[in-house]
Design a protein around this motif. Structure first.
Motif, PDB file in Angstrom:
ATOM      1  N   GLU A  18       0.826  -1.204   0.000  1.00 30.91           N
ATOM      2  CA  GLU A  18       0.000   0.000   0.000  1.00 30.91           C
ATOM      3  C   GLU A  18       0.863   1.257   0.000  1.00 30.91           C
ATOM      4  OE1 GLU A  18      -3.948  -1.213   2.450  1.00 30.91           O
ATOM      5  OE2 GLU A  18      -2.108  -1.172   3.626  1.00 30.91           O
ATOM      6  N   LYS A  19       0.320   2.318  -0.557  1.00 33.82           N
ATOM      7  CA  LYS A  19       1.000   3.603  -0.563  1.00 33.82           C
ATOM      8  C   LYS A  19       0.826   4.281   0.798  1.00 33.82           C
ATOM      9  CE  LYS A  19       2.236   3.618  -4.962  1.00 33.82           C
ATOM     10  NZ  LYS A  19       3.655   3.608  -5.388  1.00 33.82           N
ATOM     11  N   VAL A  20       1.860   5.010   1.195  1.00 29.85           N
ATOM     12  CA  VAL A  20       1.849   5.699   2.484  1.00 29.85           C
ATOM     13  C   VAL A  20       2.120   7.183   2.270  1.00 29.85           C
ATOM     14  CG1 VAL A  20       3.080   5.999   4.685  1.00 29.85           C
ATOM     15  CG2 VAL A  20       2.530   3.697   3.848  1.00 29.85           C
ATOM     16  N   GLY A  21       1.327   8.018   2.930  1.00 33.58           N
ATOM     17  CA  GLY A  21       1.556   9.458   2.903  1.00 33.58           C
ATOM     18  C   GLY A  21       1.810   9.989   4.304  1.00 33.58           C
ATOM     19  N   TRP A  22       2.687  10.990   4.380  1.00 41.26           N
ATOM     20  CA  TRP A  22       2.849  11.751   5.615  1.00 41.26           C
ATOM     21  C   TRP A  22       2.253  13.125   5.381  1.00 41.26           C
ATOM     22  CZ3 TRP A  22       8.259  11.310   8.387  1.00 41.26           C
ATOM     23  CH2 TRP A  22       8.464   9.973   8.777  1.00 41.26           C
ATOM     24  N   CYS A  23       1.612  13.685   6.402  1.00 36.25           N
ATOM     25  CA  CYS A  23       0.985  14.998   6.260  1.00 36.25           C
ATOM     26  C   CYS A  23       1.320  15.902   7.439  1.00 36.25           C
ATOM     27  CB  CYS A  23      -0.537  14.870   6.198  1.00 36.25           C
ATOM     28  SG  CYS A  23      -1.171  14.341   4.610  1.00 36.25           S
ATOM     29  N   SER A  24       1.601  17.142   7.107  1.00 35.07           N
ATOM     30  CA  SER A  24       1.531  18.200   8.119  1.00 35.07           C
ATOM     31  C   SER A  24       0.371  19.088   7.698  1.00 35.07           C
ATOM     32  CB  SER A  24       2.828  19.006   8.169  1.00 35.07           C
ATOM     33  OG  SER A  24       3.005  19.757   6.979  1.00 35.07           O
TER      34      SER A  24
END
Length: 422
Positions: free
Chosen positions: A37-43
């Motif tokens: 699966e694709k993973v995103g980090w967010c601020s």
């Protein structure tokens, strides 16, 4: 000197259910890469966009609260500082750079707080530090970054221009980038579904807020603090609806039976700034020995404060932008608007005092706090103090300072009440 007391604490049963929900969320993120699966980090508040693409997604503040709450933050800070991060850097930034360095260099870290490195870092820049964080992650780890500027609206007349600017960035930069990474069109239907669930959860949450008006209150700001995830970084999870339904039912039952969060309730307090996740227990005990109950705050109240205005359809992107600006998420946190917000809450919840957490490493949030205290005291006669600390770095906490300042504040409150009684 204000005398301390032995208080009876009546814990909510429902809040014990949040731990398994939050643990599952972060476990699924840790396991995402092993499942392809694709993973995103967010601020910033932009994780709804990768959620709409069925990506597993991290949220900067949510992870920091989780890691610190599990007692792992200091260990990760040491890794970050060994890699060159300055101690005065935003502790959220530093925590993430320490984790990235640990993963990249195979430095042992507790398994339950490990983060997989992202396929994309979405920088929803609500403060300058978020840009530094994204730039550092790209430079050191090669992570792809998409930057979205979310400027503060310093007055309501700035709102239309800010909304047009942010909406264009979503449509012209963020959505096309996610489509490229995921190799599929953006899922507007999924975004609508997420907002629909969020609207229901936040509506029930607001019904829970109504119980803060009761004296004594059946719950505290600390209880709401541990219940924030369902109305923010867990938005769209169907299991968050029954959590808040159970919480509301328990509060109704407490109100009918006149069960207070703390007995006796001597002081009702406004709390400004982040919740101190790494040492929340220490702060709670310091409050409770005086019979002080935090009721509300600017930071905890920023998450979709007017859920009746959430617009899942016909255009979820435009509807989300309007939540950020027209409906108050960004605007109420600016120093200019915050003064009246605090005055309103003081009168609405019959508060006795203000306590402002002045974070050593989050300077953006600290702007204007002393001015706010002065303004509120002059307008409605409610005094306040600043506590110098941090949101997750426990090395910046001075228990002696906290106790001294809180004691002085409540001594002042008692003195004024005595004068008013004549």
């Amino acid at each position: 000197m204000v005398e301390t007391q032995r208080s009876t604490i009546n814990r909510l049963e429902t809040t014990r259910l949040i731990g398994p929900l939050v643990d599952r969320y972060w476990r699924e993120l840790r396991e995402a890469k092993t499942k392809g699966e694709k993973v995103g980090w967010c601020s910033g508040p932009l994780f709804i966009f990768p959620f709409a693409m069925s990506m597993k997604c991290h949220f900067m503040a949510g992870y920091a609260a989780y890691c610190a709450g599990r007692g792992a933050a200091d260990e990760v800070f040491e890794i970050a500082e060994s890699a060159g991060e300055l101690r005065d850097t935003c502790s959220y930034h530093r925590l993430h750079m320490g984790m990235a360095a640990a993963v990249k260099d195979n430095i042992p870290v507790r398994e339950d707080v490990i983060l997989p490195l992202p396929d994309i870092m979405i920088d929803g820049r609500a403060c300058p530090e978020m840009s530094h964080y994204a730039e550092a992650l790209h430079r050191r780890m090669g992570t792809r970054v998409v930057g979205i500027d979310i400027p503060p609206a310093n007055s309501w007349k700035d709102v239309p221009q800010c909304e047009r600017y942010v909406e264009r960035q979503f449509r012209e930069i963020l959505i096309p980038t996610l489509e490229e990474i995921c190799q599929k069109p953006f899922d507007y239907d999924k975004m609508t579904e997420i907002l629909t669930i969020l609207k229901k959860v936040a509506t029930i949450r607001n019904q829970c807020w109504e119980f803060f008006r009761k004296k004594p209150s059946p719950w505290s700001l600390w209880d709401y603090g541990v219940s924030i995830a369902p109305v923010f970084y867990m938005m769209g999870d169907p299991e968050t609806i029954p959590y808040y339904e159970k919480l509301l039912a328990e509060l109704k039952d407490r109100a009918e039976k006149n069960i207070a969060s703390i007995e006796p309730e001597r002081y009702r307090v406004y709390w400004d700034g982040w919740l101190p996740w790494a040492f929340l227990g220490i702060i709670i005990r310091n409050f409770y020995k005086y019979g002080a109950l935090p009721i509300c705050g600017r930071y905890p109240w920023e998450f979709f404060p007017h859920p009746e205005t959430i617009e899942p359809e016909p255009d979820p992107v435009k509807g989300y932008v309007r939540q950020l600006y027209t409906h108050g998420m960004v605007v109420q946190n600016t120093p200019q608007q915050a003064k009246e917000f605090i005055v309103q809450k003081v009168e609405e919840y019959k508060l006795d005092a203000l306590i402002m957490l002045s974070s050593r490493t989050c300077r953006a949030w600290n702007i204007g706090q002393q001015d706010m205290v002065n303004y509120v005291e002059k307008k409605v006669g409610v005094p306040g103090i600043l506590i110098d600390s941090d949101m997750v770095d426990s090395r910046f906490l001075s228990q002696a300072q906290v106790d001294t300042r809180i004691n002085a504040l409540f001594e002042l409150v008692d003195g004024r009440k005595k004068m008013l009684r004549g």
